[in-house]
Design a protein around this motif. Structure first.
Motif, PDB file in Angstrom:
ATOM      1  N   LEU A  56      41.302  39.629  39.811  1.00 19.13           N
ATOM      2  CA  LEU A  56      42.640  39.318  40.297  1.00 19.13           C
ATOM      3  C   LEU A  56      42.727  39.491  41.805  1.00 19.13           C
ATOM      4  O   LEU A  56      43.329  38.672  42.510  1.00 19.13           O
ATOM      5  N   ILE A  57      42.124  40.549  42.310  1.00 16.63           N
ATOM      6  CA  ILE A  57      42.116  40.768  43.759  1.00 16.63           C
ATOM      7  C   ILE A  57      41.366  39.650  44.465  1.00 16.63           C
ATOM      8  O   ILE A  57      41.820  39.110  45.482  1.00 16.63           O
ATOM      9  N   GLU A  78      43.622  36.397  44.097  1.00 14.33           N
ATOM     10  CA  GLU A  78      44.988  36.349  44.595  1.00 14.33           C
ATOM     11  C   GLU A  78      45.189  37.018  45.949  1.00 14.33           C
ATOM     12  O   GLU A  78      46.152  36.703  46.645  1.00 14.33           O
ATOM     13  N   ASN A  79      44.357  37.958  46.284  1.00 17.74           N
ATOM     14  CA  ASN A  79      44.591  38.673  47.552  1.00 17.74           C
ATOM     15  C   ASN A  79      43.271  39.142  48.136  1.00 17.74           C
ATOM     16  O   ASN A  79      43.077  40.316  48.422  1.00 17.74           O
ATOM     17  N   ILE A 124      46.120  44.445  45.152  1.00 18.37           N
ATOM     18  CA  ILE A 124      46.974  43.678  44.246  1.00 18.37           C
ATOM     19  C   ILE A 124      48.010  44.618  43.656  1.00 18.37           C
ATOM     20  O   ILE A 124      47.789  45.833  43.569  1.00 18.37           O
ATOM     21  N   GLU A 125      49.160  44.051  43.266  1.00 16.16           N
ATOM     22  CA  GLU A 125      50.197  44.827  42.598  1.00 16.16           C
ATOM     23  C   GLU A 125      50.254  44.422  41.130  1.00 16.16           C
ATOM     24  O   GLU A 125      50.236  43.224  40.814  1.00 16.16           O
ATOM     25  N   ARG A 172      50.250  49.531  43.491  1.00 11.61           N
ATOM     26  CA  ARG A 172      49.398  48.740  44.377  1.00 11.61           C
ATOM     27  C   ARG A 172      47.978  49.299  44.271  1.00 11.61           C
ATOM     28  O   ARG A 172      47.731  50.456  44.594  1.00 11.61           O
TER      29      ARG A 172
END
Length: 575
Positions: A203-204, A207-208, A214-215, A570
């Protein structure tokens, strides 16, 4: 895998489906009327305590006064001569009942009577009295209201079972949680935790990637993780809920929600004739139960078809490294002389599914919540993980060296016990001890008396814990004498040699994370080990911060103490 008792029986909750309060960090982890952590380490009498910290009384309305009058008329003398709590009806709404139970504990002492209309309950907040009920005279009590709520879901599983059934099933199930099985389960805990870690990393990356953070709602993630672990460890079924959703997973969560609903709804309408067919919610519940039961029946059938019967001792000495389906179900099916019908096996598995899933997810949630507010303690935990594990995975041997992580887990269980109440009903007349500062002659109780052993009060009692509302994992390393408390042996880690985790023996029943006595949770070590592995693997890879203020984390109670809207955090990859 605690006995996940609903926090309140239906007849006591006053109609609120979800009681909640707003947390504001460690300063609000306690009820309003607790000792300040800044007070010196000394004992206070009940009278002094209630005077020095008594909360301002809210103005009582007509309903409150009528309720108190009814309480006095209907309960005065029906259960001994113990103090009677006169709470405002408003105390039962807007926050969990166990907070009011704490306030009344400070005001009335360790054993008091609480009445709602014609029904009276005895509330116990003392280790001496709890020890009497749970261990010394355990078979004079059953689960009472709790069994009535859970029987439609768990049948004759260990939690709601009558004493005769419980005695038989406990002898069969307990050997299954032997040391070699638990050591083998560490691999399962690690495998399932790795799925969660990999999911977070992906996910990190997706998405980021730039910020390496990531949250996400960690409570939901812990819930999925706990479900996967229970599925594989107890009945050899891979839910795969970390990465997917299936009809079985939906049915499991539907059943969990219904268990919570029944524990917190005032009127047990589900017992009415035709309710299971007429009420949409109950129709869905019956469908969910059928999906789960069909799945369990198939697993039991498969296990019996490959049965390799043997004596208990030989089953406990198996080479688990070569066994394909390492699970409690496999052990129960293979045990010689333990033939049991499929319905009973299914009830046993359902009980462990519900109890083991909810409590583990809650423990991980609150341990993370506490660490996120204490960066220094989080760093201490991570330093231990780096030193013991390095870049490697966790093994049964390395787990024994994670001393601080294990203390974090039990301290989270002290502050957020799962469940906060243990429920019992007297099967015959009994005489309870007076407890600390109670009546030295004790209290006579008649047959049928319903009792709440308030684990929350025990774990935060200012009489048995220093700075009871502070998050201090190290407290479990320090012996504590009984000082002037007659009948309590104090806190002594050496009292239970070889124990990896503090327990009710070390604390002489002032710490009851899994109950105590004969009906103590059979899966306590399973739950503690899986929580330790999951938390250690999370902290090994990530720094964790709350997304917002602790004020935004609201608590709701049902089967366990959990959040209203998730634990949004987070996660940032550690360098």
């Amino acid at each position: 895998m605690s006995s996940a008792a609903p926090q309140l029986p239906a007849a006591v909750n006053g109609g609120s489906q979800k009681l909640r309060f707003r947390q504001t960090g460690l300063s609000r982890l306690s009820p309003p009327s607790t000792l300040s952590p800044a007070l010196p380490r000394k004992r206070f009498s009940t009278k002094c305590q209630s005077t020095s910290v008594e909360k301002p009384r809210t103005k009582r309305n007509l309903l409150d006064n009528a309720s108190n009058l009814l309480t006095n008329l209907l309960s005065g003398g029906s259960i001994g001569s113990m103090p009677i709590a006169e709470g405002a009806v408003s105390d039962l709404f807007g926050r969990p009942l166990f907070f009011s139970l704490y306030d009344w504990f400070i005001e009335h002492g360790s054993v008091y009577k609480l009445a709602f209309g014609p029904k009276s309950f005895v509330v116990v907040s003392d280790p001496i009295v709890a020890r009497h009920i749970l261990r010394e005279n355990a078979f004079a009590y059953d689960k009472g209201v709790l069994a009535e709520i859970l029987e439609p879901i768990m049948g004759k599983g260990l939690i709601p079972a009558d004493l005769d059934t419980w005695k038989v099933r406990r002898k069969v199930i307990t050997p299954g949680f032997h040391s070699l099985f638990l050591e083998t389960m560490v691999r399962t805990f690690t495998k399932c935790s790795e799925r969660s870690i990999l999911k977070f990393e992906e996910l990190i990356e997706r998405e980021n990637h730039d910020k390496k953070a990531i949250e996400l709602d960690l409570e939901a993630e812990f819930s999925n993780l706990a479900l996967d672990i229970i599925g594989l460890g107890v009945f050899n079924y891979d839910f795969g809920s970390v990465t997917k959703e299936s009809p079985v997973i939906k049915a499991v969560y539907g059943t969990l929600f219904e268990a919570e609903h029944r524990s917190t709804f005032y009127i047990p309408y589900w017992n009415l004739p035709l309710a299971r067919w007429i009420v949409p919610r109950q129709r869905k519940f019956q469908n969910d139960l059928k999906v789960i039961n069909d799945c369990l029946d198939e697993l039991i059938k498969n296990a019996k078809e490959t049965r390799q019967e043997d004596d208990v001792e030989k089953l406990q000495q198996r080479d688990y490294s070569t066994l394909k389906d390492v699970s409690l179900l496999r052990f129960l099916v293979d045990m010689r002389g333990a033939d049991v019908d499929d319905r009973q096996l299914r009830d046993d598995l359902m009980t462990m599914l519900i109890a083991g899933h909810e409590t583990t997810a809650a423990v991980l949630t609150w341990a993370t919540f506490l660490l996120a507010q204490n960066p220094a303690k989080m760093r201490k935990a991570q330093e231990e993980i780096d030193s013991v594990i390095g870049g490697e995975g966790i093994t049964a041997e390395s787990l024994k060296k994670l001393d601080y992580i294990r203390l974090v887990i039990v301290e989270a269980l002290r502050l957020y016990p799962q469940p906060p109440l243990l429920i019992r009903r007297a099967l015959k007349p009994d005489k309870l001890p007076g407890g600390y500062n109670g009546n030295k002659e004790g209290y006579e109780i008649p047959r049928g008396t319903d009792i709440f052993v308030s684990v929350y009060n025990l774990h935060r009692s200012p009489y048995f814990w220093d700075w009871p509302n502070e998050f201090e994992p190290e407290r479990f390393l320090v012996p504590k004498g009984n000082e002037d408390i007659e009948g309590w042996a104090g806190f002594d880690p050496s009292r239970s040699p070889g124990a990896m985790y503090p327990n009710e023996i070390i604390s002489d029943f002032a710490f009851l994370p899994f109950g105590g006595g004969p009906r103590k949770c059979v899966g306590d070590q399973f739950a503690l080990l899986e929580s330790t592995v999951a938390l250690a693997m999370l902290l090994q890879k990530f720094d964790v911060e709350l997304r917002g203020s602790p004020d935004e984390v609201e608590l709701v109670t049902g089967a366990t103490m959990h959040t209203k809207s998730g634990l949004w955090c987070r996660l940032k990859k550690r360098s």
